[in-house]
Design an enzyme around this catalytic site. Structure first.
Site, PDB file in Angstrom:
ATOM      1  N   GLY A   1       0.824  -1.104  -0.126  1.00 34.39           N
ATOM      2  CA  GLY A   1      -0.083   0.111   0.048  1.00 34.39           C
ATOM      3  C   GLY A   1       0.791   1.298  -0.168  1.00 34.39           C
TER       4      GLY A   1
ATOM      5  CD  GLN B   1       3.675   5.698   2.766  1.00 34.45           C
ATOM      6  OE1 GLN B   1       2.559   5.237   2.262  1.00 34.45           O
ATOM      7  NE2 GLN B   1       4.880   4.892   2.645  1.00 34.45           N
TER       8      GLN B   1
ATOM      9  CB  CYS C   1       6.594   1.593   6.112  1.00 32.04           C
ATOM     10  SG  CYS C   1       5.655   3.249   5.826  1.00 32.04           S
ATOM     11  CG  LEU C   2       7.000   1.313  -0.082  1.00 29.91           C
ATOM     12  CD1 LEU C   2       6.071   1.415  -1.314  1.00 29.91           C
ATOM     13  CD2 LEU C   2       8.115   0.446  -0.547  1.00 29.91           C
TER      14      LEU C   2
ATOM     15  CG  HIS D   1       0.783   0.254   7.403  1.00 29.58           C
ATOM     16  ND1 HIS D   1       1.937  -0.202   8.062  1.00 29.58           N
ATOM     17  CD2 HIS D   1       1.305   1.328   6.767  1.00 29.58           C
ATOM     18  CE1 HIS D   1       3.120   0.338   7.492  1.00 29.58           C
ATOM     19  NE2 HIS D   1       2.556   1.298   6.739  1.00 29.58           N
ATOM     20  CD  GLU D   2      -0.647   2.162   3.407  1.00 34.33           C
ATOM     21  OE1 GLU D   2      -0.302   3.314   3.453  1.00 34.33           O
ATOM     22  OE2 GLU D   2       0.241   1.214   3.231  1.00 34.33           O
TER      23      GLU D   2
ATOM     24  CG  HIS E   1       1.140   6.098   6.379  1.00 30.07           C
ATOM     25  ND1 HIS E   1       2.428   6.353   6.596  1.00 30.07           N
ATOM     26  CD2 HIS E   1       1.397   4.611   5.843  1.00 30.07           C
ATOM     27  CE1 HIS E   1       3.399   5.660   6.434  1.00 30.07           C
ATOM     28  NE2 HIS E   1       2.776   4.403   5.877  1.00 30.07           N
TER      29      HIS E   1
HETATM   30 NI    NI Z   1       3.619   2.669   5.384  1.00 31.06          NI
END
Ligand code: NI
Length: 155
Positions: free
Chosen positions: A46, A51, A88-89, A130-131, A134
């Site tokens: 995701g 991000q 996480c990216l 998780h998203e 963010h």
């Molecule tokens: Ni993430």
């Protein structure tokens, strides 16, 4: 479409709270298209708009090639608990355990402003949490835990 640079956790921008989308226009679609191109370029389940440097309540998920866009998502129901290793990216650190609900219901809009409700569990529920975190400036590294005995992935 364009691949956008991914904001890293060492940048305070990632801690900002994203704002609801009010207009479902071409600018939103371009953002979403760029987010897909950015996610497809990397290995991840995701990606949220913050991000890629945009403070809008938007994220995308690609789980087993099931691709879903979430605009203004709100988790309306949570039940149970599960422990998975998350990465996480935006975080260049080892994956680690976070406690998440086993099942969540999320209400969101698609890119055209159509409302939908999705109930999901297991890894999809982890990713939705998780998203959504963010969008409120929260990262998995804030929530690392030791799973109870028998609850870890490799137990
Ligand atoms: Ni993430």
């Amino acid at each position: 479409m364009a691949i956008r640079p991914i904001v890293q956790h060492t940048d305070n921008f990632i801690r900002k709270v994203s704002k609801p989308v009010k207009v479902f226009d071409e600018k939103l679609w371009e953002l979403l298209d760029d987010m897909w191109e950015t996610l497809d370029d990397r290995i991840g389940s995701g990606l949220s708009a913050v991000q890629v440097g945009v403070l809008k309540r938007v994220f995308i998920l690609n789980i087993n090639n099931m691709k879903i866009e979430f605009v203004n998502p709100v988790i309306t129901k949570k039940s149970g608990e599960q422990y998975h290793k998350e990465g996480c990216l935006s975080v260049n650190l080892p994956f680690d355990y976070v406690k998440r609900p086993k099942q969540v219901t999320v209400v969101a809009y698609d890119r055209f402003g159509n409302k939908f409700t999705l109930t999901c569990e297991e890894w999809t529920a982890v990713c939705v949490c998780h998203e959504t975190d963010h969008l409120d400036g929260k990262l998995y590294i804030d929530q690392i835990c030791v799973p109870p005995k028998g609850m870890a992935e490799d137990d």
